[in-house]
Design a protein around this motif. Structure first.
Motif, PDB file in Angstrom:
ATOM      1  N   GLU A  38     -19.775   7.777   1.285  1.00 32.32           N
ATOM      2  CA  GLU A  38     -18.448   7.194   1.149  1.00 32.32           C
ATOM      3  C   GLU A  38     -18.576   6.048   0.155  1.00 32.32           C
ATOM      4  OE1 GLU A  38     -17.882   6.188   5.242  1.00 32.32           O
ATOM      5  OE2 GLU A  38     -17.576   8.280   5.835  1.00 32.32           O
ATOM      6  N   LEU A  39     -18.322   6.341  -1.111  1.00 34.81           N
ATOM      7  CA  LEU A  39     -18.539   5.360  -2.168  1.00 34.81           C
ATOM      8  C   LEU A  39     -17.492   4.254  -2.164  1.00 34.81           C
ATOM      9  CD1 LEU A  39     -19.471   7.803  -5.069  1.00 34.81           C
ATOM     10  CD2 LEU A  39     -21.028   6.545  -3.549  1.00 34.81           C
ATOM     11  N   ALA A  40     -16.260   4.579  -1.783  1.00 28.66           N
ATOM     12  CA  ALA A  40     -15.182   3.593  -1.710  1.00 28.66           C
ATOM     13  C   ALA A  40     -14.133   4.102  -0.735  1.00 28.66           C
ATOM     14  CB  ALA A  40     -14.565   3.360  -3.086  1.00 28.66           C
ATOM     15  N   THR A  41     -13.501   3.165  -0.001  1.00 32.73           N
ATOM     16  CA  THR A  41     -12.475   3.520   0.982  1.00 32.73           C
ATOM     17  C   THR A  41     -11.295   2.578   0.835  1.00 32.73           C
ATOM     18  OG1 THR A  41     -14.140   4.330   2.547  1.00 32.73           O
ATOM     19  CG2 THR A  41     -11.980   3.772   3.447  1.00 32.73           C
ATOM     20  N   PHE A  42     -10.103   3.136   0.906  1.00 34.08           N
ATOM     21  CA  PHE A  42      -8.866   2.364   0.854  1.00 34.08           C
ATOM     22  C   PHE A  42      -7.930   2.881   1.935  1.00 34.08           C
ATOM     23  CE2 PHE A  42      -4.414   2.232  -0.493  1.00 34.08           C
ATOM     24  CZ  PHE A  42      -4.229   0.875  -0.614  1.00 34.08           C
ATOM     25  N   GLU A  43      -7.357   1.944   2.720  1.00 32.83           N
ATOM     26  CA  GLU A  43      -6.371   2.313   3.739  1.00 32.83           C
ATOM     27  C   GLU A  43      -5.108   1.506   3.492  1.00 32.83           C
ATOM     28  OE1 GLU A  43      -7.683   2.726   7.836  1.00 32.83           O
ATOM     29  OE2 GLU A  43      -9.736   2.501   7.107  1.00 32.83           O
ATOM     30  N   THR A  44      -3.955   2.178   3.507  1.00 34.38           N
ATOM     31  CA  THR A  44      -2.685   1.494   3.303  1.00 34.38           C
ATOM     32  C   THR A  44      -2.192   0.917   4.617  1.00 34.38           C
ATOM     33  OG1 THR A  44      -1.362   3.468   3.719  1.00 34.38           O
ATOM     34  CG2 THR A  44      -2.018   3.046   1.436  1.00 34.38           C
ATOM     35  N   ALA A  45      -1.355  -0.082   4.499  1.00 29.19           N
ATOM     36  CA  ALA A  45      -0.689  -0.635   5.669  1.00 29.19           C
ATOM     37  C   ALA A  45       0.461   0.292   6.042  1.00 29.19           C
ATOM     38  CB  ALA A  45      -0.155  -2.033   5.359  1.00 29.19           C
ATOM     39  N   GLY A  46       0.889   0.225   7.276  1.00 32.58           N
ATOM     40  CA  GLY A  46       1.966   1.084   7.752  1.00 32.58           C
ATOM     41  C   GLY A  46       3.271   0.894   7.008  1.00 32.58           C
ATOM     42  N   ASP A  47       3.494  -0.299   6.419  1.00 30.65           N
ATOM     43  CA  ASP A  47       4.757  -0.562   5.737  1.00 30.65           C
ATOM     44  C   ASP A  47       4.680  -0.340   4.223  1.00 30.65           C
ATOM     45  OD1 ASP A  47       3.081  -2.673   5.211  1.00 30.65           O
ATOM     46  OD2 ASP A  47       4.556  -4.227   5.667  1.00 30.65           O
ATOM     47  N   ASP A  48       3.617   0.250   3.741  1.00 35.19           N
ATOM     48  CA  ASP A  48       3.465   0.517   2.311  1.00 35.19           C
ATOM     49  C   ASP A  48       4.496   1.563   1.883  1.00 35.19           C
ATOM     50  OD1 ASP A  48       2.428   0.704  -0.312  1.00 35.19           O
ATOM     51  OD2 ASP A  48       1.080   2.316   0.295  1.00 35.19           O
ATOM     52  N   ASP A  49       5.202   1.287   0.804  1.00 37.12           N
ATOM     53  CA  ASP A  49       6.209   2.235   0.312  1.00 37.12           C
ATOM     54  C   ASP A  49       5.607   3.342  -0.548  1.00 37.12           C
ATOM     55  OD1 ASP A  49       5.567   0.999  -2.061  1.00 37.12           O
ATOM     56  OD2 ASP A  49       7.571   0.209  -2.451  1.00 37.12           O
ATOM     57  N   GLN A  59      -6.611   5.033  -9.221  1.00 39.01           N
ATOM     58  CA  GLN A  59      -7.860   4.312  -9.451  1.00 39.01           C
ATOM     59  C   GLN A  59      -9.057   5.130  -8.981  1.00 39.01           C
ATOM     60  OE1 GLN A  59      -8.153   0.252  -7.998  1.00 39.01           O
ATOM     61  NE2 GLN A  59     -10.358   0.488  -7.720  1.00 39.01           N
ATOM     62  N   TYR A  60      -8.969   5.734  -7.795  1.00 40.98           N
ATOM     63  CA  TYR A  60     -10.091   6.516  -7.274  1.00 40.98           C
ATOM     64  C   TYR A  60     -10.352   7.750  -8.136  1.00 40.98           C
ATOM     65  CZ  TYR A  60     -10.811   3.786  -3.031  1.00 40.98           C
ATOM     66  OH  TYR A  60     -11.134   2.796  -2.150  1.00 40.98           O
ATOM     67  N   GLU A  61      -9.291   8.374  -8.612  1.00 36.76           N
ATOM     68  CA  GLU A  61      -9.474   9.514  -9.505  1.00 36.76           C
ATOM     69  C   GLU A  61     -10.104   9.069 -10.823  1.00 36.76           C
ATOM     70  OE1 GLU A  61      -5.650  11.442  -9.612  1.00 36.76           O
ATOM     71  OE2 GLU A  61      -6.018  12.451  -7.698  1.00 36.76           O
ATOM     72  N   ALA A 122     -21.627  16.832  -5.717  1.00 32.90           N
ATOM     73  CA  ALA A 122     -20.180  16.951  -5.856  1.00 32.90           C
ATOM     74  C   ALA A 122     -19.535  15.578  -5.747  1.00 32.90           C
ATOM     75  CB  ALA A 122     -19.617  17.872  -4.776  1.00 32.90           C
ATOM     76  N   LEU A 123     -18.465  15.394  -6.493  1.00 29.58           N
ATOM     77  CA  LEU A 123     -17.630  14.197  -6.410  1.00 29.58           C
ATOM     78  C   LEU A 123     -16.215  14.625  -6.071  1.00 29.58           C
ATOM     79  CD1 LEU A 123     -18.664  12.323  -9.687  1.00 29.58           C
ATOM     80  CD2 LEU A 123     -19.429  11.819  -7.360  1.00 29.58           C
ATOM     81  N   GLY A 124     -15.562  13.874  -5.187  1.00 31.06           N
ATOM     82  CA  GLY A 124     -14.186  14.186  -4.848  1.00 31.06           C
ATOM     83  C   GLY A 124     -13.468  12.990  -4.268  1.00 31.06           C
ATOM     84  N   VAL A 125     -12.150  13.081  -4.219  1.00 35.97           N
ATOM     85  CA  VAL A 125     -11.317  12.049  -3.614  1.00 35.97           C
ATOM     86  C   VAL A 125     -10.686  12.642  -2.361  1.00 35.97           C
ATOM     87  CG1 VAL A 125      -9.332  10.514  -3.899  1.00 35.97           C
ATOM     88  CG2 VAL A 125     -10.860  10.958  -5.850  1.00 35.97           C
ATOM     89  N   ALA A 126     -11.018  12.060  -1.220  1.00 35.93           N
ATOM     90  CA  ALA A 126     -10.483  12.520   0.069  1.00 35.93           C
ATOM     91  C   ALA A 126      -9.177  11.797   0.357  1.00 35.93           C
ATOM     92  CB  ALA A 126     -11.490  12.247   1.187  1.00 35.93           C
ATOM     93  N   ARG A 127      -8.247  12.551   0.910  1.00 37.97           N
ATOM     94  CA  ARG A 127      -6.948  12.011   1.310  1.00 37.97           C
ATOM     95  C   ARG A 127      -6.802  12.244   2.809  1.00 37.97           C
ATOM     96  NH1 ARG A 127      -7.455  14.044  -3.683  1.00 37.97           N
ATOM     97  NH2 ARG A 127      -6.243  13.089  -5.345  1.00 37.97           N
ATOM     98  N   TRP A 128      -6.735  11.150   3.573  1.00 34.53           N
ATOM     99  CA  TRP A 128      -6.717  11.215   5.033  1.00 34.53           C
ATOM    100  C   TRP A 128      -5.352  10.806   5.572  1.00 34.53           C
ATOM    101  CZ3 TRP A 128     -10.992  12.840   7.677  1.00 34.53           C
ATOM    102  CH2 TRP A 128     -12.203  12.849   6.984  1.00 34.53           C
ATOM    103  N   GLY A 129      -4.986  11.357   6.717  1.00 36.35           N
ATOM    104  CA  GLY A 129      -3.817  10.907   7.467  1.00 36.35           C
ATOM    105  C   GLY A 129      -2.539  10.829   6.660  1.00 36.35           C
ATOM    106  N   GLY A 130      -2.126  11.938   6.098  1.00 34.86           N
ATOM    107  CA  GLY A 130      -0.916  11.913   5.280  1.00 34.86           C
ATOM    108  C   GLY A 130      -1.096  11.069   4.037  1.00 34.86           C
ATOM    109  N   ARG A 132      -2.602   8.289   3.790  1.00 34.86           N
ATOM    110  CA  ARG A 132      -2.565   6.848   4.027  1.00 34.86           C
ATOM    111  C   ARG A 132      -3.926   6.214   3.799  1.00 34.86           C
ATOM    112  NH1 ARG A 132       1.312   5.049   8.708  1.00 34.86           N
ATOM    113  NH2 ARG A 132      -0.137   3.342   8.486  1.00 34.86           N
ATOM    114  N   ALA A 133      -4.963   7.013   3.795  1.00 39.88           N
ATOM    115  CA  ALA A 133      -6.303   6.507   3.500  1.00 39.88           C
ATOM    116  C   ALA A 133      -6.921   7.401   2.426  1.00 39.88           C
ATOM    117  CB  ALA A 133      -7.170   6.511   4.752  1.00 39.88           C
ATOM    118  N   LEU A 134      -7.687   6.779   1.546  1.00 42.65           N
ATOM    119  CA  LEU A 134      -8.360   7.482   0.465  1.00 42.65           C
ATOM    120  C   LEU A 134      -9.836   7.120   0.489  1.00 42.65           C
ATOM    121  CD1 LEU A 134      -5.839   6.532  -2.355  1.00 42.65           C
ATOM    122  CD2 LEU A 134      -5.991   8.752  -1.228  1.00 42.65           C
TER     123      LEU A 134
END
Length: 146
Positions: A38-49, A59-61, A122-130, A132-134
């Motif tokens: 897991e080279l980098a992780t980002f999680e949005t807040a619930g109120d992120d538009d 950025q991750y791409e 392999a390199l990839g960008v994971a998209r978690w929980g709708g 909301r997390a990358l």
């Protein structure tokens, strides 16, 4: 982390033995025949538009693409492999999609893929929980892709 640090993590995992049982590692997750960093992780807040998430996804791409340039210098042009069909087969209970590819296909739509010295990288960008997390992921495995 910088691209140099990401490359150092990839190199470290390429040199490391694979564990006998699946579990967490200091870099992410590992199991028989694979390491997932897991080279980098980002999680949005619930109120992120969605604006912040969209910017972080770009950025991750871009980080994945920058790492692709560096790894292409080592191993040549990558294969770009879509994992949708692997996900569809794994979701129906098919046993023909081995780990780490089955788990990876749940969140990563495609990977940039090289084969070097008997390993797949392999390199990839994971998209978690709708989405909301990358995560920016690197996978080192001896298991052939599906």
């Amino acid at each position: 982390m910088s691209s140099a640090e990401h490359i150092a993590t990839i190199d470290l995992l390429r040199a490391r033995d694979f564990p006998e049982a699946p579990g967490r590692s200091e870099a992410g997750h590992a199991g028989p025949g694979f390491h997932i960093a897991e080279l980098a992780t980002f999680e949005t807040a619930g109120d992120d538009d969605g604006t912040t998430r969209d910017a972080m996804e770009e950025q991750y791409e871009a980080e994945r693409d920058a790492l692709t340039v560096l790894l292409t210098e080592r191993w040549g042009e990558p294969h770009i492999i879509g994992l949708a069909s692997a996900f569809a087969r794994a979701a129906t209970g098919s046993d023909d999609v081995p780990e780490p590819w089955a788990s990876l296909s749940e969140t990563v739509p495609d990977v940039h893929l090289w084969q070097a010295e008997g390993q797949w990288i392999a390199l990839g960008v994971a998209r978690w929980g709708g989405w909301r997390a990358l995560q920016l992921l690197a996978v080192i495995t001896k298991i052939d892709p599906p």
